[in-house]
Design an enzyme around this catalytic site. Structure first.
Site, mmCIF file in Angstrom:
data_model
loop_
_atom_site.group_PDB
_atom_site.id
_atom_site.type_symbol
_atom_site.label_atom_id
_atom_site.label_comp_id
_atom_site.label_asym_id
_atom_site.label_seq_id
_atom_site.Cartn_x
_atom_site.Cartn_y
_atom_site.Cartn_z
ATOM 1 C CB CYS A 12 -0.899 -0.003 1.235
ATOM 2 S SG CYS A 12 0.044 0.090 2.763
ATOM 3 C CB CYS A 95 0.700 5.585 7.043
ATOM 4 S SG CYS A 95 -0.478 5.831 5.714
ATOM 5 C CD GLU A 125 -3.506 2.295 12.559
ATOM 6 O OE1 GLU A 125 -3.180 1.548 11.615
ATOM 7 O OE2 GLU A 125 -4.629 2.829 12.637
ATOM 8 C CB SER A 219 0.678 -11.822 6.578
ATOM 9 O OG SER A 219 -0.338 -10.983 6.092
ATOM 10 C CB SER A 220 -4.024 -11.586 10.080
ATOM 11 O OG SER A 220 -3.653 -10.247 10.138
ATOM 12 C CG ASN A 221 -3.793 -7.595 6.140
ATOM 13 O OD1 ASN A 221 -4.934 -7.552 6.589
ATOM 14 N ND2 ASN A 221 -2.905 -6.641 6.322
HETATM 15 S S1 SF4 Z 1 -3.070 3.426 6.757
HETATM 16 FE FE1 SF4 Z 1 -1.950 1.498 6.806
HETATM 17 S S2 SF4 Z 1 -2.925 0.237 5.202
HETATM 18 FE FE2 SF4 Z 1 -3.527 2.380 4.833
HETATM 19 S S3 SF4 Z 1 -2.012 3.185 3.366
HETATM 20 FE FE3 SF4 Z 1 -1.303 3.684 5.430
HETATM 21 S S4 SF4 Z 1 0.055 1.989 5.975
HETATM 22 FE FE4 SF4 Z 1 -1.177 1.276 4.258
#
Ligand code: SF4
Length: 278
Positions: A12, A95, A125, A219-221
């Protein structure tokens, strides 16, 4: 044989950005750099990063040198304060979607709101976001957990949500909190990267004879992507091209390839190239 790649597959935006920043920092310093916690849960990617002088530590006290990389999950305010005090260069790959949640938590907390995080309290997170409101957030990952919490009608609450939570969970918890008659501000901070990868695998799995899901086996994803694909066609979970059962794959006419947000492009490309050569 035909091979099709899912419309959304692999890194991502946030993970790609973090990996690029870590590699660039190591190159610029011509030395080892450390990320606080692993950047990605994918063995091949971890090996690739080590080759490029990017290592991971769980404790900031174990960092050698003067650089630390903050991964896409982000961290609490205490880490920024610590680095500032110790004059450590903090290379921030949080992010932007996560940064936005931290900012909401910090500002609303300082305006006198209690912060509610809809998310998993063991996820980095969520722990990072909690670190922007003095670790006083009320945290729950589903309705059942929220049923057990006592709320105070005199207080004000600001509600944020972990980026990878399902929308359904957010709306169910929102409805429940509203039903309690509380003073609430809601921020739907879900990121669509995970959902987009799942939708892409669902769509592709309906058009092919078999799917290869590329990603870490733990990885759960990745496991979730395999579950989705399995409903529509034969599905194989692989970490790298080496895991492909070539004799079996040759028995299909159309193969689809999907990958989660932590699977590097170079692994996806190796898989695509190998199948294309069959
Ligand atoms: S919030 Fe998490 S899943 Fe979404 S773009 Fe950012 S790193 Fe990737």
């Amino acid at each position: 044989m035909k091979v099709l790649l899912a419309e959304n597959a692999g890194y991502c935006f946030g993970v790609k950005r973090a990996v690029e920043l870590a590699i660039k920092t190591a190159q610029d310093n011509d030395n080892k750099v450390y990320t606080l916690g692993p950047l990605i849960h994918n063995n091949s990617a971890v090996d690739m990063l080590k080759e490029k002088n990017v290592f991971s530590v769980d404790d900031i006290n174990n960092v050698e040198g003067n650089n630390i990389i903050i991964r896409s999950h982000g961290v609490g305010k205490d880490i920024y304060d610590y680095c500032s005090e110790k004059k450590i260069n903090l290379n921030d790959a949080t992010c932007p979607f996560v940064k936005k949640i931290q900012k909401i938590a910090y500002e609303m907390y300082n305006k006198g709101y209690n912060i509610i995080i809809i998310g998993d309290k063991s996820h980095p997170e969520v722990q990072g976001i909690n670190g922007w409101c003095d670790n006083k957030a009320i945290i729950g990952k589903n309705l059942e957990e929220f049923y057990l919490i006592d709320f105070n009608k005199i207080e004000k609450y600001a509600v944020v949500v972990q980026t990878t939570m399902p929308q359904d969970t957010f709306f169910a918890v929102k409805e429940y909190l509203i039903s309690l008659g509380l003073t609430l501000e809601f921020y739907n901070t879900i990121c669509f990267a995970t959902k987009e990868r799942q939708q892409a695998v669902l769509d592709l799995s309906k058009k092919v004879d078999a799917m290869l899901i590329v990603g870490g086996k733990h990885s759960s994803n990745t496991k979730k992507l395999a579950e989705i694909a399995k409903k529509n066609c034969d599905t194989f979970l692989i970490e790298t091209a080496k895991d492909i059962d070539l004799e079996k794959i040759k028995t299909y006419d159309i193969i689809g390839v999907g990958a989660g947000a932590s699977t590097p492009d170079f692994i996806i490309n190796e898989v695509m190239d190998l199948i294309n050569e069959l």
